[in-house]
Design a protein around this motif. Structure first.
Motif, PDB file in Angstrom:
ATOM      1  N   THR A  20       0.813  -1.224   0.000  1.00 57.32           N
ATOM      2  CA  THR A  20       0.000   0.000   0.000  1.00 57.32           C
ATOM      3  C   THR A  20       0.843   1.269   0.000  1.00 57.32           C
ATOM      4  OG1 THR A  20      -0.107  -0.086   2.421  1.00 57.32           O
ATOM      5  CG2 THR A  20      -1.866  -1.181   1.200  1.00 57.32           C
ATOM      6  N   ILE A  21       2.164   1.143   0.099  1.00 55.66           N
ATOM      7  CA  ILE A  21       3.045   2.313   0.104  1.00 55.66           C
ATOM      8  C   ILE A  21       4.156   2.095  -0.915  1.00 55.66           C
ATOM      9  CG2 ILE A  21       2.580   3.001   2.488  1.00 55.66           C
ATOM     10  CD1 ILE A  21       4.987   1.491   3.390  1.00 55.66           C
ATOM     11  N   ASP A  22       4.835   3.180  -1.291  1.00 56.98           N
ATOM     12  CA  ASP A  22       5.905   3.076  -2.276  1.00 56.98           C
ATOM     13  C   ASP A  22       7.211   2.678  -1.597  1.00 56.98           C
ATOM     14  OD1 ASP A  22       6.740   5.366  -0.973  1.00 56.98           O
ATOM     15  OD2 ASP A  22       6.028   6.723  -2.530  1.00 56.98           O
ATOM     16  N   SER A  23       8.268   2.609  -2.386  1.00 55.43           N
ATOM     17  CA  SER A  23       9.552   2.115  -1.872  1.00 55.43           C
ATOM     18  C   SER A  23      10.144   3.046  -0.815  1.00 55.43           C
ATOM     19  CB  SER A  23      10.553   1.942  -3.021  1.00 55.43           C
ATOM     20  OG  SER A  23      10.071   1.010  -3.968  1.00 55.43           O
ATOM     21  N   GLN A  24      10.053   4.343  -1.012  1.00 53.69           N
ATOM     22  CA  GLN A  24      10.626   5.280  -0.054  1.00 53.69           C
ATOM     23  C   GLN A  24       9.899   5.216   1.286  1.00 53.69           C
ATOM     24  OE1 GLN A  24      10.539   9.351  -1.347  1.00 53.69           O
ATOM     25  NE2 GLN A  24      11.983  10.048   0.217  1.00 53.69           N
ATOM     26  N   GLN A  25       8.588   5.175   1.264  1.00 47.78           N
ATOM     27  CA  GLN A  25       7.827   5.060   2.504  1.00 47.78           C
ATOM     28  C   GLN A  25       8.058   3.706   3.185  1.00 47.78           C
ATOM     29  OE1 GLN A  25       3.888   5.828   0.966  1.00 47.78           O
ATOM     30  NE2 GLN A  25       3.988   8.009   1.509  1.00 47.78           N
ATOM     31  N   ASN A  53       2.648  -9.136   1.651  1.00 47.56           N
ATOM     32  CA  ASN A  53       1.237  -8.788   1.540  1.00 47.56           C
ATOM     33  C   ASN A  53       0.451 -10.085   1.598  1.00 47.56           C
ATOM     34  OD1 ASN A  53      -1.241  -7.495   0.981  1.00 47.56           O
ATOM     35  ND2 ASN A  53      -0.990  -7.902  -1.202  1.00 47.56           N
ATOM     36  N   LEU A  54      -0.155 -10.348   2.735  1.00 48.01           N
ATOM     37  CA  LEU A  54      -0.901 -11.588   2.944  1.00 48.01           C
ATOM     38  C   LEU A  54      -2.400 -11.383   2.842  1.00 48.01           C
ATOM     39  CD1 LEU A  54       1.143 -12.925   6.019  1.00 48.01           C
ATOM     40  CD2 LEU A  54       1.568 -13.305   3.578  1.00 48.01           C
ATOM     41  N   ALA A  55      -2.814 -10.195   2.406  1.00 49.14           N
ATOM     42  CA  ALA A  55      -4.239  -9.886   2.355  1.00 49.14           C
ATOM     43  C   ALA A  55      -4.841 -10.066   0.973  1.00 49.14           C
ATOM     44  CB  ALA A  55      -4.481  -8.444   2.829  1.00 49.14           C
ATOM     45  N   GLY A  56      -4.043 -10.497  -0.006  1.00 48.93           N
ATOM     46  CA  GLY A  56      -4.582 -10.657  -1.347  1.00 48.93           C
ATOM     47  C   GLY A  56      -3.512 -10.426  -2.383  1.00 48.93           C
ATOM     48  N   PRO A  57      -3.907 -10.203  -3.631  1.00 48.52           N
ATOM     49  CA  PRO A  57      -2.916  -9.961  -4.697  1.00 48.52           C
ATOM     50  C   PRO A  57      -2.181  -8.644  -4.473  1.00 48.52           C
ATOM     51  CG  PRO A  57      -5.148  -9.580  -5.497  1.00 48.52           C
ATOM     52  CD  PRO A  57      -5.291 -10.203  -4.146  1.00 48.52           C
ATOM     53  N   THR A  58      -0.920  -8.619  -4.883  1.00 46.32           N
ATOM     54  CA  THR A  58      -0.093  -7.434  -4.712  1.00 46.32           C
ATOM     55  C   THR A  58      -0.531  -6.356  -5.690  1.00 46.32           C
ATOM     56  OG1 THR A  58       1.761  -8.831  -4.046  1.00 46.32           O
ATOM     57  CG2 THR A  58       2.269  -6.584  -4.689  1.00 46.32           C
ATOM     58  N   ARG A  59      -0.797  -5.165  -5.128  1.00 47.15           N
ATOM     59  CA  ARG A  59      -1.279  -4.073  -5.960  1.00 47.15           C
ATOM     60  C   ARG A  59      -0.159  -3.150  -6.419  1.00 47.15           C
ATOM     61  NH1 ARG A  59      -5.807  -1.983  -1.867  1.00 47.15           N
ATOM     62  NH2 ARG A  59      -4.152  -2.646  -0.445  1.00 47.15           N
ATOM     63  N   ASN A  60       0.908  -3.087  -5.646  1.00 41.48           N
ATOM     64  CA  ASN A  60       2.019  -2.204  -5.997  1.00 41.48           C
ATOM     65  C   ASN A  60       3.008  -2.980  -6.858  1.00 41.48           C
ATOM     66  OD1 ASN A  60       4.120  -0.392  -6.150  1.00 41.48           O
ATOM     67  ND2 ASN A  60       4.054   0.159  -3.979  1.00 41.48           N
ATOM     68  N   VAL A  61       3.101  -2.614  -8.118  1.00 43.09           N
ATOM     69  CA  VAL A  61       3.981  -3.319  -9.040  1.00 43.09           C
ATOM     70  C   VAL A  61       5.444  -3.026  -8.742  1.00 43.09           C
ATOM     71  CG1 VAL A  61       4.488  -3.713 -11.486  1.00 43.09           C
ATOM     72  CG2 VAL A  61       2.150  -3.162 -10.766  1.00 43.09           C
ATOM     73  N   GLU A  62       5.728  -1.892  -8.148  1.00 43.36           N
ATOM     74  CA  GLU A  62       7.109  -1.474  -7.908  1.00 43.36           C
ATOM     75  C   GLU A  62       7.832  -2.436  -6.984  1.00 43.36           C
ATOM     76  OE1 GLU A  62       9.512   2.489  -6.267  1.00 43.36           O
ATOM     77  OE2 GLU A  62       7.315   2.382  -6.209  1.00 43.36           O
ATOM     78  N   ASN A  63       7.159  -2.930  -5.957  1.00 38.58           N
ATOM     79  CA  ASN A  63       7.781  -3.809  -4.961  1.00 38.58           C
ATOM     80  C   ASN A  63       7.278  -5.250  -5.057  1.00 38.58           C
ATOM     81  OD1 ASN A  63       9.154  -1.566  -3.841  1.00 38.58           O
ATOM     82  ND2 ASN A  63       7.359  -1.073  -2.568  1.00 38.58           N
ATOM     83  N   ARG A  64       6.692  -5.624  -6.172  1.00 35.75           N
ATOM     84  CA  ARG A  64       6.092  -6.956  -6.269  1.00 35.75           C
ATOM     85  C   ARG A  64       7.132  -8.055  -6.134  1.00 35.75           C
ATOM     86  NH1 ARG A  64       2.238  -7.980 -11.250  1.00 35.75           N
ATOM     87  NH2 ARG A  64       0.968  -6.569  -9.940  1.00 35.75           N
ATOM     88  N   ARG A  69       9.363 -12.539  -2.878  1.00 37.33           N
ATOM     89  CA  ARG A  69      10.511 -13.251  -2.287  1.00 37.33           C
ATOM     90  C   ARG A  69      10.389 -13.324  -0.758  1.00 37.33           C
ATOM     91  NH1 ARG A  69      13.521 -10.201  -6.157  1.00 37.33           N
ATOM     92  NH2 ARG A  69      14.144  -8.742  -4.500  1.00 37.33           N
ATOM     93  N   GLU A  70       9.959 -12.233  -0.148  1.00 37.56           N
ATOM     94  CA  GLU A  70       9.779 -12.237   1.305  1.00 37.56           C
ATOM     95  C   GLU A  70       8.677 -13.214   1.720  1.00 37.56           C
ATOM     96  OE1 GLU A  70      11.223  -9.975   4.009  1.00 37.56           O
ATOM     97  OE2 GLU A  70      12.752 -10.403   2.517  1.00 37.56           O
ATOM     98  N   LYS A  71       7.626 -13.284   0.924  1.00 43.19           N
ATOM     99  CA  LYS A  71       6.541 -14.217   1.226  1.00 43.19           C
ATOM    100  C   LYS A  71       7.012 -15.651   1.114  1.00 43.19           C
ATOM    101  CE  LYS A  71       1.797 -15.346  -0.135  1.00 43.19           C
ATOM    102  NZ  LYS A  71       0.682 -14.999  -1.070  1.00 43.19           N
ATOM    103  N   GLN A  72       7.817 -15.962   0.120  1.00 42.34           N
ATOM    104  CA  GLN A  72       8.346 -17.317  -0.020  1.00 42.34           C
ATOM    105  C   GLN A  72       9.295 -17.664   1.132  1.00 42.34           C
ATOM    106  OE1 GLN A  72       7.380 -19.653  -2.125  1.00 42.34           O
ATOM    107  NE2 GLN A  72       5.897 -18.200  -3.008  1.00 42.34           N
TER     108      GLN A  72
END
Length: 237
Positions: A20-25, A53-64, A69-72
């Protein structure tokens, strides 16, 4: 967190909904979270924080890619929980053995400082009063790490309940040698078995078939004893 303090090695922190936030935030939130956790969780190493992001599909393409990788990594650690539990129990066994060894040497050291006949009460009071210095002296004499010593205040209170330290039993050095042998030989073998994981049993052959599937399976080839059978090998724990 005070309730979870004895189980800090079991804590896993997940920064959820990181898409829900960008890379800098995300970098700012991650750094602030690590700083806050360092003041609460007292661990020798920096606590791992999973960004996912465990709440559903990733919406932010920048950090997908990072979030996937973190989820795995998180899922892999959850799958390895049974194996990690065995390693954690072995580590707890080692910690307790080292504490027992340190306590045995400490009691032996304090007993040797006591006089044989007169002035026992005064000497015992002095030892208890300067117990912090006696800890350091005992660690230097027997080459013991200070991190294995018990809590100073609790140990001092326990010693005050003892009437005569000189009546402690003598140190059995054979038991110390046996404990060192166990820590140096048995524990590494246990850790190797725990890291390999559970052993898979060999596939069972149909009755009357040999190990290669082409010959008779009874009696066993090579003239072995047909009654050599481990009943516990067929039990699934």
């Amino acid at each position: 967190m005070e309730v979870l303090r004895p189980h800090q090695e079991k804590i896993r922190v997940v920064l959820n909904k990181a898409d829900t936030i960008d890379s800098q935030q995300l970098m700012r939130v991650y750094g602030a979270l690590l700083w806050s956790l360092s003041r609460i969780v007292r661990t020798p190493e920096v606590l791992r924080v999973y960004i996912a992001n465990l709440a559903g599909p990733t919406r932010n393409v920048e950090n997908r890619a990072l979030l996937e990788r973190e989820k795995q990594d998180l899922l892999s650690e959850l799958m390895a929980l049974p194996q990690n539990a065995v390693v954690r129990r072995i580590n707890e066994l080692v910690r307790r053995c080292r504490s027992v060894k340190t306590h045995a040497y400490l009691v032996h050291y304090l007993r040797k400082q006591m006089p044989y006949v007169m002035g026992k009460a005064e000497k015992q009071a002095k030892l208890i009063a300067r117990l912090d210095q006696e800890f350091v002296a005992c660690a230097r004499r027997y080459n013991l790490p200070l991190g294995d010593f018990p809590s100073l205040n609790n140990y001092r209170n326990r010693l005050r309940e003892v009437k005569d330290i000189s009546r402690f039993q003598r140190l059995d050095k054979s038991m110390i040698r046996e404990m060192d042998r166990m820590l140096q030989e048995d524990v590494p073998r246990l850790l190797q078995r725990a890291q390999r994981g559970p052993q898979q049993p060999p596939p069972q052959q149909p009755f009357g078939m040999g190990p290669d599937g082409g010959g008779p399976g009874w009696p066993p080839a090579g003239g072995g004893d047909a009654l050599e059978f481990d009943p516990y090998s067929a039990i699934s724990y």
